[in-house]
Design a protein around this motif. Structure first.
Motif, PDB file in Angstrom:
ATOM      1  N   THR A   1      38.232  37.265  34.837  1.00  0.00           N
ATOM      2  CA  THR A   1      36.799  37.551  34.930  1.00  0.00           C
ATOM      3  C   THR A   1      36.511  38.877  35.635  1.00  0.00           C
ATOM      4  OG1 THR A   1      36.505  35.187  35.230  1.00  0.00           O
ATOM      5  CG2 THR A   1      34.583  36.572  35.629  1.00  0.00           C
ATOM      6  N   PHE A   2      35.592  39.624  35.095  1.00  0.00           N
ATOM      7  CA  PHE A   2      35.039  40.768  35.812  1.00  0.00           C
ATOM      8  C   PHE A   2      33.606  40.940  35.375  1.00  0.00           C
ATOM      9  CE2 PHE A   2      36.149  42.757  31.793  1.00  0.00           C
ATOM     10  CZ  PHE A   2      35.123  43.667  31.579  1.00  0.00           C
ATOM     11  N   PHE A   3      32.807  41.474  36.246  1.00  0.00           N
ATOM     12  CA  PHE A   3      31.487  41.913  35.822  1.00  0.00           C
ATOM     13  C   PHE A   3      30.912  42.862  36.843  1.00  0.00           C
ATOM     14  CE2 PHE A   3      30.222  37.991  38.178  1.00  0.00           C
ATOM     15  CZ  PHE A   3      29.213  38.484  38.973  1.00  0.00           C
TER      16      PHE A   3
ATOM     17  N   TYR B   1      34.139  32.844  40.159  1.00  0.00           N
ATOM     18  CA  TYR B   1      33.983  34.289  40.298  1.00  0.00           C
ATOM     19  C   TYR B   1      32.529  34.535  40.707  1.00  0.00           C
ATOM     20  CZ  TYR B   1      34.886  39.245  39.617  1.00  0.00           C
ATOM     21  OH  TYR B   1      35.073  40.598  39.838  1.00  0.00           O
TER      22      TYR B   1
ATOM     23  N   MET C   1      37.523  36.617  27.486  1.00  0.00           N
ATOM     24  CA  MET C   1      36.582  35.954  28.383  1.00  0.00           C
ATOM     25  C   MET C   1      37.315  34.763  28.986  1.00  0.00           C
ATOM     26  SD  MET C   1      33.752  37.707  28.174  1.00  0.00           S
ATOM     27  CE  MET C   1      33.538  39.213  27.230  1.00  0.00           C
ATOM     28  N   LYS C   2      38.122  35.056  29.993  1.00  0.00           N
ATOM     29  CA  LYS C   2      38.990  34.045  30.577  1.00  0.00           C
ATOM     30  C   LYS C   2      38.792  33.999  32.091  1.00  0.00           C
ATOM     31  CE  LYS C   2      43.568  32.680  30.074  1.00  0.00           C
ATOM     32  NZ  LYS C   2      44.927  33.136  30.212  1.00  0.00           N
ATOM     33  N   PHE C   3      38.797  32.807  32.632  1.00  0.00           N
ATOM     34  CA  PHE C   3      38.522  32.622  34.059  1.00  0.00           C
ATOM     35  C   PHE C   3      39.318  33.581  34.952  1.00  0.00           C
ATOM     36  CE2 PHE C   3      39.446  30.099  38.016  1.00  0.00           C
ATOM     37  CZ  PHE C   3      38.200  30.276  38.575  1.00  0.00           C
TER      38      PHE C   3
ATOM     39  N   ASP D   1      33.457  27.375  30.227  1.00  0.00           N
ATOM     40  CA  ASP D   1      33.514  27.375  28.761  1.00  0.00           C
ATOM     41  C   ASP D   1      34.470  26.297  28.250  1.00  0.00           C
ATOM     42  OD1 ASP D   1      35.403  28.934  30.055  1.00  0.00           O
ATOM     43  OD2 ASP D   1      35.738  30.243  28.342  1.00  0.00           O
TER      44      ASP D   1
ATOM     45  N   HIS E   1      32.694  31.667  31.557  1.00  0.00           N
ATOM     46  CA  HIS E   1      34.100  31.638  31.962  1.00  0.00           C
ATOM     47  C   HIS E   1      34.288  32.011  33.419  1.00  0.00           C
ATOM     48  CE1 HIS E   1      33.308  35.823  30.946  1.00  0.00           C
ATOM     49  NE2 HIS E   1      34.403  36.160  31.591  1.00  0.00           N
ATOM     50  N   ARG E   2      33.225  32.386  34.120  1.00  0.00           N
ATOM     51  CA  ARG E   2      33.415  32.708  35.541  1.00  0.00           C
ATOM     52  C   ARG E   2      33.473  31.445  36.403  1.00  0.00           C
ATOM     53  NH1 ARG E   2      29.732  32.226  39.359  1.00  0.00           N
ATOM     54  NH2 ARG E   2      27.570  31.896  38.780  1.00  0.00           N
TER      55      ARG E   2
END
Lengths: 485, 1224
Positions: A173-175, B289, A168-170, B1111, B1142-1143
């Protein structure tokens, strides 16, 4: 062979904008009433995430769906009739309200009624269950756009099953979004689990319903459903679930969630399948093969043999005709870009999904096809994650679907800018130029009539419709013997 | 009732298998299915009605609202839009989760059902009225002359205590207060704020019409919201004109830059996801993001607020590769014809090189031409001569038919403008150009080619804008010194240079720039940039935008379908503009209305100028090093004095009284005012804004939640405007004092005497109002709605009658007007003359009143005070206060007598006026006898549709004929010929949405088979841009731009602001704090504050105010997901829950605009008061260049140009909340 017709939905996750309009219009129409405040027949989840109810995908925890017994026979994961009988007054696998969320409202009236006071009044939250002031800790879409993901999304079962580490790193990121509704499965665990026989799958269109007259509130359907899409109405003490908006479907209209889908990601159509093959296909031992097994149950609506058998089996002509025009058949079977949600639950779900392709790195004409497809491996969304979600872990199937989607983009770009088109490369991913254009049209343009190809209900064959025309809608007294239902 | 079947029997039938298959695994059974009617009956409904949502979301979606058993049950999107063609995605369905939840409001406990007044005020007024023998005006006088009573009711604002009151009583309370204000201070102390007419035009027009008739002030919104992109008027002379969303589908390369399409352009997003399948590449630029990044092929991740640096480097790459190394013919031709790049600029020579002066004019080269100060000059490439091409603004205001973009001089000779002097230069020299970085600024010295010309014995050093451009961007050409040799050199504006500012890899920037331009060259301009609030809410929004606009202009993409800028912030496009403006500002009866730039109004009204943290001199260009003033307030005063910006209240004396005085003195009021101002006996109000005679006194807010939504620095609003005690303001008075604006010892509190809010729900504004009036919702009234996202005009219609005691806004103001007029018979008899000042307006001849971009201040003796030229225009408007109601309900005679129009285009509306008399009927007696009757909402709507070019074919054709004459372009006359017979009515647009008719008031054409794009009329028909040169202006030569180094696009860092200033003491807290840049983008669960308080939306995301933090930051401050946090700085405190993700980038905090402080907000432990909403920690920052006026496209127009209410430039501290306490 035996032929049945199933109303089926495909959702293109690549286009889903995560707006939840589907959820809201569904809620307004069906579950905005006492007893079902916490119920969302349709909900949207941000993935990765644990979802609604929490970790619904974790069948080690909930025991939903089916499993193969040692003897190779299919049994409900929660156990058979004996289990139900022994636990009839306490079902150990039911989610609690906290697994969904405690529904709330606000003391809105206070903004009007507050007497003169020292501080500005506010409308405080209060529980819709207890009426007490509430500290809001969870909701039906708590994880929207990765909110709280560093704490929660790591518990997503699809991540936990991955070999590859997901940080979970900037930068990484994906979603994406996963709208969910009842799968109206070909092998519904809820129906099998009901001790009262209240759940049934409609013969004409495969829609799964809970008979509100017959439901006795045992709730085995709730635990048996691996998608957790059967809910308990605490006011009526009966189970309720997504009805696939059958009153609309019967009129040839799409479901509310589909019609109001502003991202235009949903398609509805008819699929013909062979129920006789059900257990044989589901007896496949390897979870990774179940997606392909499910494809085998579908029948080609243009095959004369299928048509002949369908007529014999009482499938109406309009169903056959609509099956031939079916957009979902094309996406699922013809082009294999739509995939099944957790086929390893062995219910043969019938709401399918086109996987998200974006972001693909550096898609541009300077790239060769080979470079392009190799970059698919570098997709932000790990292929393994998608495979755990949509193909029971079959990464190749995911890759195939994504390759075809990317090939369409590549092909169309060349066409738009008047550049040379390399059709050989299209063939490698299983497409012809005509196929690429048909797929393009379905994904990009598909007008209302192309997205939703739904036969209307036919009553003229088994009723006195001449008489019913003037009577429909009227309620009569119970002692009226000749009245129509 | 269905047939009775015994339960037992039913059980049997349901268990009896008729047929089994799949090895007995499945069975076909026969069971009674009549119960299925349970769900069928729910779906059945009695009717459905077409309406939409009057909310500023830019969506303008047509909805069907369902009524069942007399109740509104739900809504779904309408699906019957006219087609876009067989091979194009359709507009259906338009409408999002927010709109779909609107029906919740109708019967909700948040609904304002009756009029409310706070008990303290009501009691005081009732008592005073009784004491004064029932005279309501005297009652106000008594309360307001008693400081204790006044303080009592003002300090109770926002602290509960509402009581229900009857409509009759509340109307009298309001009307009598207005009369009190008019009598004591003049009508310009009454203000109204309602935003975004496009969202419900008639409802906007209601209060605006009433206030315009009485001489009150309407406050702007588009600039105030920072939705206005100031670069648009600067570059194009156009407020905003953009492609409809369908045009995205024509693009082959899209950059999305600070516009969260899925989240905020929800109904349009599908065109964006779909065009990817057509092969378009999509690139996202974003510091977090965001949802749109999900759809992009690439993510250019950058630090917040540094967007201009990235764009500057992309411009560098495009200029170098496509203009210098391999000139792209398509781009060069476009640049010569449609930009100011070939125009000549004068240079000043000093000992170490050149500095940039201004455009060369016809007047400089002694040509004997009219309007010579307003006609620009190019060098003809073939003849090597200075020539004056058609199209400059000087041609606009003379009737020679030369105001067009043909490459000709006024004698019709062909011109070939030289882009560069290089190769024809008389000498070379180093030009000095300013640049700015995060912590430093400096001077670039780059060699350019110079043409030396001697005219009448005077030497001129000239170069082109293009040559300056290449110098500014550091693009090296053979034979010129002072340039970076490669992209890797770290100097402005190379890709390497931007990397340290933005954090975006240089290689990526270089590649994307190249791809973007290459795509444009291959597709002839189908490269598009979708941009939005994320980059427009900054102090330097214009620089960010100008830098980005370079990319679409230099690649010939602007004005092309599928290309150009696509800016979407706010629903600014009122399609039926002419009809709406006629009604809204009562132009059918009188002119000018008082239309005020809201940013400067609030800046003074809320005393934010006392706490100013922005010393303009610190922002000066390093070349000059000095600015005219240090304090922004002085710039506003200058702008008002010189007629650039309006300001109401106008003078430190009533405008009615001044007219009386002039009359008594036997003088012309205009001359009288000039004389008094000149000798100092009369002052502009803002010279002394803290003097009680200069306060605004009455404020109406409707269709808006001002306090919680747009009020930058809303705690200052509460404190100084409303007089609320114990607000969140922690700032102290600034040591930076204005030079010319006077300060009193202490900043006043509670300036407003009456604050009225109209709404259908109890918002943060309503909560602080003295009076809350219940309005009909969008499902209970008739109105109109339009947007730039699509070409249709949508009606609002009644699904049910207005519920409880609510009424439509049109009816509410009509009734207030009636009560007001009746009371005026006693208190304001006879005819009054009202002296109205008005600024030098864009799109009027006054836009060429102050030549050369030089500031000449009459108050300093630099020029004479001449109204309408060197100072505001002064007009006299006659008012009969007893006839306000009669005028409100009738369409006045000016429609017949004067042309109707907008943006400099007009038509004669005699025919339409006569038509309306038949269509909607006339009044039978009184002063409005024989005039069209617009008393009912439906009739007023018909008047708007009839008097507008986009909804009525005849006026459209008249306006196009006018345009053809004005431009000398005969083919323009026929643009809307095929639609001459169309006239939209309310019923027609209710039956089905209709595509609006092409009109000259917008810059492109609308057709059934073609998507609208902005400025295509300039490219296709050669209609000029409404700028100084008539072209797209990349160079701005006004003196105030020069002093801050902004003649050419430059990068400037976000205003460096600390949470507290060095003269202040931050509150002490025990917890660890983190510092973050405060970003307030539009949200997913609310449209401004609408829907935010809706239970469905609150349920779908976390149930209250939320601040997103990274975060990493959360870890540092010991904050966990869903912890309560306090976010604070000098301006106030936000109390919210943390969404840890974290986005989000470290160092930024996102609070989606607008959540409201009314819902589930605890008390702050820092201020001991209920926490504020997202604007509690922002404040107004005035950018002086936005105040420039009287100068071509840099001229004021309402919501068109003027200081914007930026809100992104602030920094906060965040800490975990220790304890959670509530006000109730």
């Amino acid at each position: 062979m035996r032929v049945k017709a199933q109303i089926t939905m495909v959702l293109n996750l690549d286009k889903c904008i995560g707006c939840h309009t589907c959820s809201v219009t569904c809620k307004n129409t069906w579950t905005k009433r006492d007893g079902v405040e916490y119920v969302w027949f349709n909900n949207v989840e941000t993935k990765p995430g644990v979802g609604y109810p929490i970790q619904w995908e974790n069948q080690e925890k909930w025991k939903g769906g089916w499993q193969l017994k040692e003897n190779g026979k299919l049994q409900l994961k929660q156990g058979g009739k004996l289990f139900e009988f022994l636990n009839i007054f306490h079902n150990p696998n039911l989610p609690t309200i906290d697994d969904y969320y405690e529904p709330w409202t606000y003391d809105y009236e206070h903004l009007f009624n507050a007497p003169k006071q020292k501080h500005q009044p506010v409308a405080r939250a209060k529980s819709l269950i207890s009426g007490e002031k509430i500290d809001i800790k969870w909701g039906p879409n708590w994880e929207d756009d990765l909110a709280g993901a560093p704490e929660h999304a790591v518990n997503d079962p699809n991540i936990q099953k991955m070999a590859q580490e997901v940080r979970m790193k900037f930068e990484e990121t994906f979603f994406f979004y996963l709208p969910r509704l009842c799968e109206h499965c070909l092998n519904p665990a809820c129906v099998a689990a009901c001790p009262s026989g209240a759940l049934y799958k409609r013969n004409e269109d495969g829609i799964v319903l809970v008979d509100q007259d017959n439901c006795r509130g045992w709730r085995y359907c709730i635990s048996a459903c691996p998608y957790k899409k059967v809910y308990f109405n605490w006011a009526t003490q009966k189970a309720e679930k997504c009805t696939f908006c059958f009153p609309r479907i019967e009129a040839g209209l799409p479901t509310i969630c589909s019609e109001t889908c502003v991202g235009k990601i949903r398609y509805i159509g008819v699929i013909l399948y062979d129920p006789d093959k059900l257990t044989e296909l589901l007896n496949e031992k390897d979870d990774k093969k179940l997606y392909e097994k499910q494809l085998e149950i579908f029948l080609d609506p243009h095959d004369p043999k299928v048509i002949e058998q369908a007529k014999k089996d009482g499938v109406l002509d309009n169903y056959i005709e609509f099956a031939q025009k079916s957009p979902v058949y094309k996406l699922m079977v013809k082009y294999k870009v739509a995939l099944s949600l957790h086929p390893e639950f062995r219910t043969f779900p019938m709401v399918w999904y086109v996987p998200p392709i974006s972001p693909v790195l550096q898609l541009f004409e300077d790239k060769s096809y080979d470079e392009l497809f190799s970059s698919i491996d570098e997709m932000r969304i790990p292929l393994e994650y998608l495979a755990n979600l949509l193909t029971g872990g079959n990464v190749e199937a995911i890759k195939g679907a994504i390759n075809r989607l990317v090939a369409v983009r590549y092909y169309m770009r060349a066409k738009e800018l008047g550049k040379e088109i390399d059709t050989k490369k299209l063939e490698e991913v299983g497409l012809t130029p005509e196929g690429a254009e048909e797929l393009y049209r379905m994904l990009a343009i598909a007008k209302f009539e192309e997205r939703f190809v739904i036969p209307t209900t036919r009553k003229e064959f088994d009723r006195d419709v001449y008489k019913e025309q003037g009577m429909t809608g009227f309620d009569y007294t119970p002692d009226c013997d000749f009245c129509l239902p | 009732m269905k047939r009775k079947v015994s339960y037992l029997l039913k059980k049997f039938t349901s268990f009896a298998p008729k047929e089994t298959y799949s090895g007995g695994h499945s069975a076909l059974t026969e069971q009674d299915r009549t119960w299925e009617d349970f769900y069928r009956r729910r779906w059945q409904h009695d009717k459905r009605v077409r309406t939409t949502h009057g909310v500023n979301c830019t969506g303008s979606c047509s909805w069907w609202v369902y009524v069942k058993n007399g109740l509104i049950t739900w809504e779904t999107q309408a699906l019957d839009y006219p087609t876009t063609g067989p091979d194009f995605p359709e507009y259906e369905p338009r409408g999002c989760q927010r709109g779909a939840s609107f029906s919740w409001y109708i019967y909700s406990p948040l609904r304002v059902k009756y009029p409310y007044v706070r008990d303290v005020l009501l009691d005081a007024w009732r008592k005073a009225k009784e004491k004064n023998h029932g005279d309501p005006v005297k009652a106000w006088d008594e309360i307001l002359s008693d400081p204790i009573k006044t303080k009592e009711y003002k300090s109770a604002r926002g602290r509960g205590g509402f009581v229900r009151v009857s409509w009759d009583e509340v109307k009298e309370l309001i009307a009598s207060q207005l009369i009190h204000t008019i009598k004591k201070y003049g009508p310009d102390r009454i203000a109204g704020f309602t935003p975004i007419p496009a969202m419900s035009m008639l409802s906007y027009a209601s209060g605006a019409r009433f206030l315009s008739l009485i001489g009150g002030t309407m406050l702007s919104f588009y600039d105030w919201y920072a939705d206005l992109p100031p670069a648009s008027p600067q570059v194009w002379g156009e407020q905003t004109d953009v492609p409809e969303s369908g045009d995205w589908y024509n693009s082959t390369y899209i950059m999305v830059w600070g516009s969260n399409i899925p989240m905020t352009r929800t109904p349009d997003a599908h065109f964006f996801s779909e065009v990817r399948y057509r092969g378009a590449k999509v690139v996202s630029v974003s510091p977090d993001y965001a949802e749109y990044v999900k759809f992009a092929d690439e993510w250019m991740q950058l630090n917040p607020g540094t967007d201009a640096a990235l764009a500057q480097a992309m411009t560098h790459v495009i200029l170098k590769e496509f203009y210098v190394e391999n000139p792209e013919e398509y781009f060069i031709d476009y640049a010569k014809q449609f930009t100011d790049l070939p125009f000549l600029v004068m240079l000043n020579k000093d000992e170490d090189g050149f500095t940039v002066d201004r455009f060369l004019r016809a007047s400089d080269i002694s040509k004997n031409v009219s309007n010579a100060e307003w006609k620009l000059v190019v060098l003809d490439e073939d003849k090597n001569e200075l020539v004056i091409p058609n199209g400059s603004i000087g041609y606009r205001w003379e009737d020679t038919g030369k105001w067009n973009l043909k490459l000709e001089d006024e004698n019709g000779n062909k011109i070939n403008p030289a882009l560069t002097i290089l190769g024809k230069e008389d000498e070379k020299g180093f030009v000095k150009l300013p640049y700015f970085e995060d912590d430093k600024k400096g001077i670039l010295k780059r060699e350019i080619p110079v043409k030396k010309v001697e005219i009448d014995g005077k030497e001129y050093y000239l170069t082109t804008v293009f040559d300056l451009f290449l110098a500014n961007y550091g693009v090296k050409r053979e034979g010129l010194e002072g340039y970076p040799s490669s992209y890797d050199e770290d100097v402005p504006y190379t890709p390497k240079w931007q990397e340290k500012i933005t954090g975006t890899p240089a290689k990526q920037v270089e590649r994307i720039a190249r791809e973007f331009a290459k795509n444009a060259a291959e597709s002839k301009g189908r490269s598009m940039i979708i941009m939005g609030a994320g980059i427009n809410h900054w102090y330097n929004a214009d620089l960010i935008y100008r830098s980005i606009l370079n990319l679409v202009i230099l690649t010939g993409s602007q004005g092309k379908n599928g290309g150009g800028w696509a800016h979407y912030v706010g629903q600014e496009k009122v399609r039926p503009f002419e009809g709406w403006a006629t009604l809204a500002f009562a132009r059918d009866w009188q002119a000018p209305p008082r239309l005020q730039n809201a940013t400067s109004f609030w800046y003074f009204t809320t005393e934010q100028f006392r706490y100013e943290d922005n010393n303009i001199e610190k922002l000066a260009s390093p070349i000059k090093g000095k600015t005219k003033y240090k304090h922004p307030a002085d710039y506003i005063l200058l702008a008002v004095r010189l007629g650039w910006l309006p300001f109401y209240p106008q003078f430190n004396k009533s405008s009615l009284e001044l007219a009386e005085e002039a009359k008594r003195a036997g003088k012309n009021p205009k001359e009288y005012i000039v004389e008094k101002l000149k000798n100092g006996e009369l002052e502009f109000s803002i010279q002394d804004p803290e003097n009680p005679v200069n306060f605004p006194r009455s404020l109406f807010v409707w269709r808006s939640n001002l306090i919680s939504s747009s009020a930058k620095g809303h705690e200052y609003f509460l404190k100084h405007m409303l007089g609320v005690e114990n607000t969140g303001v922690m700032a102290e008075y600034s040591p930076l004092k204005p030079e010319e604006v006077k300060l009193r010892e202490d900043a006043p509190v509670g300036k407003l005497d009456l604050f009225v809010v109209l709404d259908f729900r109890m918002t943060g504004s309503a909560l602080y109002a003295d009076v809350v009036l219940p309005t009909a919702t969008w499902y209970e009234k008739t109105d109109l709605n339009s947007t730039d996202m699509h070409p249709f005009i949508h009606p609002l219609n009644k699904a049910v009658e207005p519920l409880w005691e609510s009424k439509s806004d049109w009816q509410i103001y009509k009734e207030i007007a009636q009560t007001f007029s009746k009371l005026a018979e006693k208190h304001l008899q006879g005819e009054y003359e009202d002296i109205v000042t008005a600024p030098l307006m864009h799109d009027s001849p006054a836009e060429i009143s102050q030549p050369y971009g030089k500031v000449l201040d009459w108050s300093k003796g630099e020029t004479e005070p001449i109204p309408g030229k060197t100072m505001p225009n002064i007009a006299v408007v006659k008012r009969d206060y007893t006839k306000i109601y009669d005028k409100y309900i009738a369409l006045g005679p000016n429609v017949y007598e004067k042309p109707v129009g907008a943006h400099g285009w007009s038509f004669d509306a005699k025919e339409e006026y006569e038509f309306l008399k038949t269509m909607i009927g006339t009044h039978k007696d009184g002063i409005n006898k024989g005039m069209p009757n617009i008393e009912e909402d439906e009739k007023a709507v018909e008047a708007i549709l009839t008097l507008s070019t986009c909804t009525n074919g005849k006026p459209a054709n008249k306006a196009w004929k006018f345009a053809a004459k004005k431009t000398g372009l005969p083919e323009v006359a026929d643009i809307a010929k095929d639609r001459e017979s169309e006239h939209f009515t309310l019923k027609e647009i209710t039956a089905q949405p209709r595509v609006s008719i092409s009109t000259p008031i917008f810059t492109g054409t609308t057709h059934f088979d073609r998507r609208f794009t902005a400025f295509s009329n300039s490219i296709e028909y050669k209609i000029p841009f409404r700028t100084l040169s008539g072209r797209q202006e990349l160079f701005i030569d006004h003196e105030l731009f020069t002093e801050v180094g902004e003649n050419l696009p430059v990068y400037k860092p976000p205003l460096v602001i600390n949470p507290f200033e060095d003269w202040e003491n931050p509150p002490e807290v025990d917890e660890k704090t983190i510092k973050a840049r405060w970003i307030t983008p539009h949200g997913k669960w609310q449209i401004h504050s609408t829907y935010y308080d809706n239970l469905i939306m609150l349920t779908l995301f976390r149930g209250g105010q939320v601040v997103w933090i990274s975060d990493e930051d959360a870890k540092e401050a010991g904050i966990k997901d869903n912890d309560w946090v306090e976010v604070y700085n000098r301006n106030g405190v936000v109390v919210a829950r943390a969404a840890v993700s974290h986005r989000v980038q470290k160092g930024m905090a996102l609070m989606y605009h607008v959540q409201d402080r009314t819902i589930h907000v605890p008390i702050s432990e820092i201020t001991n008061e209920t926490g504020g909403s997202h604007n509690a920690t922002t404040r107004i920052h005035i950018k002086p260049t936005y105040a420039v006026g009287g100068y071509a496209q840099l001229s004021y127009s309402f919501n068109y140009y003027g200081p914007t209410g930026t809100q992104s430039d602030s920094v906060v501290l965040i800490k975990k909340k220790k304890k959670v306490e509530w006000s109730n």
